[in-house]
Scaffold this motif. Structure first.
Motif, PDB file in Angstrom:
ATOM      1  N   ILE A 381       0.875  -1.175   0.000  1.00  0.00           N
ATOM      2  CA  ILE A 381       0.000   0.000   0.000  1.00  0.00           C
ATOM      3  C   ILE A 381       0.908   1.219   0.000  1.00  0.00           C
ATOM      4  N   TRP A 382       0.914   1.947  -1.098  1.00  0.00           N
ATOM      5  CA  TRP A 382       1.766   3.126  -1.240  1.00  0.00           C
ATOM      6  C   TRP A 382       1.040   4.338  -0.686  1.00  0.00           C
ATOM      7  N   VAL A 383       1.639   4.984   0.312  1.00  0.00           N
ATOM      8  CA  VAL A 383       1.058   6.167   0.935  1.00  0.00           C
ATOM      9  C   VAL A 383       2.076   7.293   0.904  1.00  0.00           C
ATOM     10  N   GLU A 384       1.587   8.491   1.157  1.00  0.00           N
ATOM     11  CA  GLU A 384       2.486   9.652   1.051  1.00  0.00           C
ATOM     12  C   GLU A 384       3.552   9.664   2.136  1.00  0.00           C
ATOM     13  N   GLY A 385       3.168   9.331   3.374  1.00  0.00           N
ATOM     14  CA  GLY A 385       4.144   9.400   4.459  1.00  0.00           C
ATOM     15  C   GLY A 385       3.741   8.559   5.647  1.00  0.00           C
ATOM     16  N   PRO A 386       4.540   8.597   6.724  1.00  0.00           N
ATOM     17  CA  PRO A 386       4.323   7.705   7.876  1.00  0.00           C
ATOM     18  C   PRO A 386       3.028   7.944   8.624  1.00  0.00           C
ATOM     19  N   SER A 387       2.498   9.172   8.622  1.00  0.00           N
ATOM     20  CA  SER A 387       1.225   9.401   9.321  1.00  0.00           C
ATOM     21  C   SER A 387       0.087   8.673   8.604  1.00  0.00           C
ATOM     22  N   ASP A 388       0.123   8.665   7.265  1.00  0.00           N
ATOM     23  CA  ASP A 388      -0.901   7.947   6.507  1.00  0.00           C
ATOM     24  C   ASP A 388      -0.857   6.453   6.835  1.00  0.00           C
ATOM     25  N   ARG A 389       0.344   5.931   7.034  1.00  0.00           N
ATOM     26  CA  ARG A 389       0.497   4.507   7.384  1.00  0.00           C
ATOM     27  C   ARG A 389      -0.196   4.198   8.704  1.00  0.00           C
ATOM     28  N   VAL A 390      -0.060   5.087   9.682  1.00  0.00           N
ATOM     29  CA  VAL A 390      -0.698   4.865  10.983  1.00  0.00           C
ATOM     30  C   VAL A 390      -2.209   4.764  10.824  1.00  0.00           C
ATOM     31  N   TYR A 391      -2.780   5.690  10.043  1.00  0.00           N
ATOM     32  CA  TYR A 391      -4.226   5.672   9.836  1.00  0.00           C
ATOM     33  C   TYR A 391      -4.659   4.399   9.105  1.00  0.00           C
ATOM     34  N   LEU A 392      -3.974   4.061   8.016  1.00  0.00           N
ATOM     35  CA  LEU A 392      -4.359   2.888   7.222  1.00  0.00           C
ATOM     36  C   LEU A 392      -4.270   1.610   8.042  1.00  0.00           C
ATOM     37  N   ASP A 393      -3.201   1.458   8.817  1.00  0.00           N
ATOM     38  CA  ASP A 393      -3.053   0.258   9.643  1.00  0.00           C
ATOM     39  C   ASP A 393      -4.222   0.109  10.607  1.00  0.00           C
ATOM     40  N   ARG A 394      -4.589   1.217  11.248  1.00  0.00           N
ATOM     41  CA  ARG A 394      -5.687   1.170  12.207  1.00  0.00           C
ATOM     42  C   ARG A 394      -7.005   0.872  11.522  1.00  0.00           C
ATOM     43  N   TRP A 395      -7.259   1.508  10.389  1.00  0.00           N
ATOM     44  CA  TRP A 395      -8.517   1.297   9.686  1.00  0.00           C
ATOM     45  C   TRP A 395      -8.625  -0.127   9.154  1.00  0.00           C
ATOM     46  N   ILE A 396      -7.536  -0.651   8.618  1.00  0.00           N
ATOM     47  CA  ILE A 396      -7.553  -2.028   8.109  1.00  0.00           C
ATOM     48  C   ILE A 396      -7.777  -3.008   9.257  1.00  0.00           C
ATOM     49  N   GLU A 397      -7.209  -2.690  10.417  1.00  0.00           N
ATOM     50  CA  GLU A 397      -7.368  -3.569  11.577  1.00  0.00           C
ATOM     51  C   GLU A 397      -8.837  -3.749  11.930  1.00  0.00           C
ATOM     52  N   PHE A 398      -9.574  -2.631  12.096  1.00  0.00           N
ATOM     53  CA  PHE A 398     -10.958  -2.844  12.526  1.00  0.00           C
ATOM     54  C   PHE A 398     -11.913  -3.097  11.371  1.00  0.00           C
ATOM     55  N   CYS A 399     -11.518  -2.822  10.134  1.00  0.00           N
ATOM     56  CA  CYS A 399     -12.368  -3.184   8.995  1.00  0.00           C
ATOM     57  C   CYS A 399     -12.251  -4.665   8.648  1.00  0.00           C
ATOM     58  N   SER A 400     -11.178  -5.316   9.100  1.00  0.00           N
ATOM     59  CA  SER A 400     -11.013  -6.755   8.862  1.00  0.00           C
ATOM     60  C   SER A 400     -11.184  -7.550  10.153  1.00  0.00           C
ATOM     61  N   ASP A 401     -11.671  -6.892  11.212  1.00  0.00           N
ATOM     62  CA  ASP A 401     -11.839  -7.549  12.520  1.00  0.00           C
ATOM     63  C   ASP A 401     -10.539  -8.174  13.004  1.00  0.00           C
ATOM     64  N   GLY A 402      -9.432  -7.478  12.757  1.00  0.00           N
ATOM     65  CA  GLY A 402      -8.135  -7.947  13.221  1.00  0.00           C
ATOM     66  C   GLY A 402      -7.517  -9.049  12.392  1.00  0.00           C
ATOM     67  N   GLU A 403      -8.159  -9.410  11.282  1.00  0.00           N
ATOM     68  CA  GLU A 403      -7.676 -10.521  10.455  1.00  0.00           C
ATOM     69  C   GLU A 403      -6.401 -10.165   9.695  1.00  0.00           C
ATOM     70  N   LEU A 404      -6.322  -8.934   9.187  1.00  0.00           N
ATOM     71  CA  LEU A 404      -5.215  -8.527   8.331  1.00  0.00           C
ATOM     72  C   LEU A 404      -4.227  -7.685   9.118  1.00  0.00           C
ATOM     73  N   ARG A 405      -2.950  -7.904   8.878  1.00  0.00           N
ATOM     74  CA  ARG A 405      -1.953  -7.099   9.574  1.00  0.00           C
ATOM     75  C   ARG A 405      -0.763  -6.805   8.671  1.00  0.00           C
ATOM     76  N   GLU A 406      -0.190  -5.640   8.922  1.00  0.00           N
ATOM     77  CA  GLU A 406       0.961  -5.211   8.143  1.00  0.00           C
ATOM     78  C   GLU A 406       2.159  -6.100   8.439  1.00  0.00           C
ATOM     79  N   GLY A 407       2.962  -6.339   7.418  1.00  0.00           N
ATOM     80  CA  GLY A 407       4.140  -7.181   7.570  1.00  0.00           C
ATOM     81  C   GLY A 407       3.901  -8.599   7.142  1.00  0.00           C
ATOM     82  N   ARG A 408       2.640  -9.027   7.136  1.00  0.00           N
ATOM     83  CA  ARG A 408       2.302 -10.363   6.663  1.00  0.00           C
ATOM     84  C   ARG A 408       1.378 -10.295   5.460  1.00  0.00           C
TER      85      ARG A 408
END
Length: 575
Positions: A381-408
């Motif tokens: 997932i290409w984002v502009e900078g590190p703050s965008d990464r924080v938001y995306l990680d959090r949103w993906i976490e609760f939109c997938s019920d914790g199923e998906l995680r960064e790094g895997r």
């Protein structure tokens, strides 16, 4: 006393090096080349479950924490006589509670020397050497009554050499490690009137699990058994399993692939055997050998995910032996799993936990794979900078019920705002050789760009329009150009106020300037409502992310639709 670490030597190819388990996790992957000794490590697991470790003439190295219950048996509070001067509990036993110690045993199970305590532990008794030795004698007695947390559990094993064949009917149900008994078990659950074996366990639970694991590779509608008669091509009076698929009808298992048989045998162990033995699933330990045999990598990944969810949800332990690098990819970053590498030097084997990234690289090379084959996320997932990464990680976490995680499942990477003008997502034959082609990093991409529109009818920047056109040509890729001005405009005012300790503040407007900028005529949101002249983007992201919930975000512009597309893309990358 419960042992949490146990290693052995003197068994088969594990001759001189200590090999075993520092701990046991829900998923324990034993990886190595063929004939390296992986299966022999399972013998230790089986002996732990059966409580026969000390009957195998192995040398052991153990580590455990002394608990109060075990200590009180050897140091009774009611006793004050003998070599232990003073009250046995208050003057001696209580000092050992929650103290960790390590010890070795010989092939007969007797301790070799004294247990080893932490350096800062005061072993000496104030009553002198005699009482100190008496203390050690009682501690040795505690060690003799040790158990492992696997002790007493039912050990279930599935061999690498396995099959499901037609079988004659039998009343007694037993599933052997090579697959024998599987057809009879399914026959019995489907056909018997005995309430102990309800048919829904097979025709609903088992079938749903098979379909979930196969996904688009096979949606099964029913499972049945049929008896062969003379002259029908099978053994007379033998029963065979049939699986039904849409538009295909019932297909005999003998005409299906070995991969389907493997999945069925795994699920019979997990879902049906506990019902037969009338035990909770948490009372089992499962060992599956080389599940990758005859399984497509995508199907294997889905099976691994199912096993991880099962182990965590059912509070049980699963051991996997494998020579497939797919296991490293699936479990390498999981907090619920550990990787144990078994290597053989031609004379003997040794086992060691794989914990560091560069250790995993070494295992990859040994298995004949390349780092580019795994040890990287399924997509970027290409984002502009590190703050965008924080938001995306959090949103993906609760939109997938914790199923998906960064790094895997995915990895965020930064393209750096205006740097986008000199980057591209293009096929090699269409790429500008003077620009960096981010598609070469990983062909599975999602791109997130700030819209930066000043109003609803505002135009996009030229570089953003170009990137959008490039990404839309990439099969399976997705680009989210925010409908709001910046990604921060999606943060609800309630979240911003709570994270900064402010009273309730209004939501940022869709096209409102969020951050202060030079030569800007009007005040930004940060200045007007957050009462600050400047804000660190990353710090703001970290502080607000923990207060965000899906319920708060779904009404923010196009957030709901775009996050669904992103989560769907990540799931598709997994296969």
């Amino acid at each position: 006393m419960i042992v949490d670490s146990i290693h052995f030597r003197g068994h088969r190819c594990f001759k001189s090096d200590w090999s075993g388990f520092d701990t046991v996790k829900p998923i324990n992957v034993i990886i190595g080349r063929n004939n390296s000794g992986k299966s022999h490590l399972l013998d230790l697991v089986e002996a732990l479950c059966d409580d026969t470790v000390e009957k195998n003439s192995w040398q052991l190295r153990c580590r455990g924490v002394l608990d109060e219950e075990s200590l009180r048996v050897q140091f009774p509070e009611s006793r004050s006589l003998g070599e232990l001067q003073g009250n046995h509990w208050h003057d001696h036993g209580r000092h050992f509670v929650n103290v960790e110690m390590t010890w070795n045993t010989d092939t007969s199970g007797e301790l070799l020397g004294d247990p080893v305590f932490p350096e800062d532990f005061q072993m000496q008794s104030r009553f002198g050497v005699r009482s100190t030795q008496a203390r050690l004698s009682e501690i040795r007695a505690v060690v003799r009554n040790k158990t492992h947390r696997l002790t007493g559990k039912s050990f279930r094993r599935l061999f690498a050499d396995r099959d499901i064949e037609t079988e004659s009917s039998a009343v007694e149900l037993s599933l052997e490690p090579d697959g024998r008994g599987a057809s009879n078990i399914i026959r019995r659950f489907i056909n018997t009137s005995n309430e102990k074996y309800p048919r829904e366990v097979v025709q609903r639970d088992l079938l749903e699990a098979v379909s979930a694991i196969f996904g688009n590779d096979g949606q099964f509608t029913e499972i049945q058994v049929k008896e062969h008669d003379e002259g029908t091509g099978g053994k007379a009076n033998h029963w065979e399993i049939y699986l039904g698929e849409k538009k295909k009808g019932l297909i005999p298992l003998s005409r299906s692939g070995s991969g389907l048989k493997t999945v069925l045998l795994v699920l019979l162990n997990l879902l049906v055997v506990p019902r037969i033995e009338e035990k909770e699933r948490s009372q089992f330990v499962f060992a599956f050998e080389e599940l990758e045999n005859n399984l497509h990598p995508a199907l294997l990944r889905r099976l691994f995910r199912y096993l991880e969810e099962y182990a965590v949800n059912e509070k049980t332990e699963i051991f996997l032996t494998t020579h497939s690098s797919t296991a490293l990819d699936c479990f390498g970053t999981s907090e619920c799993a550990q990787i144990i590498h078994v290597a053989h030097n031609g004379e003997e084997a040794r086992a060691a936990v794989v914990s560091a990234h560069f250790d995993r690289l070494g295992v990859v090379a040994e298995l004949g794979a390349r780092p580019s084959d795994l040890l990287q996320a399924n997509g970027v997932i290409w984002v502009e900078g590190p703050s965008d990464r924080v938001y995306l990680d959090r949103w993906i976490e609760f939109c997938s019920d914790g199923e998906l995680r960064e790094g895997r499942d995915y990895q965020c990477a930064f393209y750096g705002g205006s740097i986008l003008a000199r980057t591209q997502f293009a096929a090699p034959e269409e790429a500008n050789p003077e620009w960096a082609n981010l598609l070469r990093v990983n062909p599975n991409v999602v791109v997130v760009c700030d819209g930066d529109r000043p109003s609803k009818n505002g135009s996009l920047k030229t570089r953003v329009r170009r990137i959008r056109a490039e990404v839309e040509k990439v099969k399976g890729a997705h680009i989210w150009i925010t409908r709001a001005r910046e990604i921060e405009n999606y943060i609800p005012g309630f979240v911003l106020g709570r994270s900064l300790g402010l009273t309730t503040i209004p939501d940022p407007g869709q096209y409102e300037h969020f951050f202060p900028r030079r030569r800007m005529r009007t005040k930004s949101y940060v200045e007007t409502y957050m009462r600050q002249k400047n804000v660190d983007k990353v710090d703001l992201a970290i502080r607000t992310a923990r207060h965000m919930t899906k319920k708060l975000m779904v009404m923010r512009f196009d957030w709901k639709e775009e996050m669904k597309r992103i989560v769907d893309r990540i799931r598709a990358w997994r296969g």
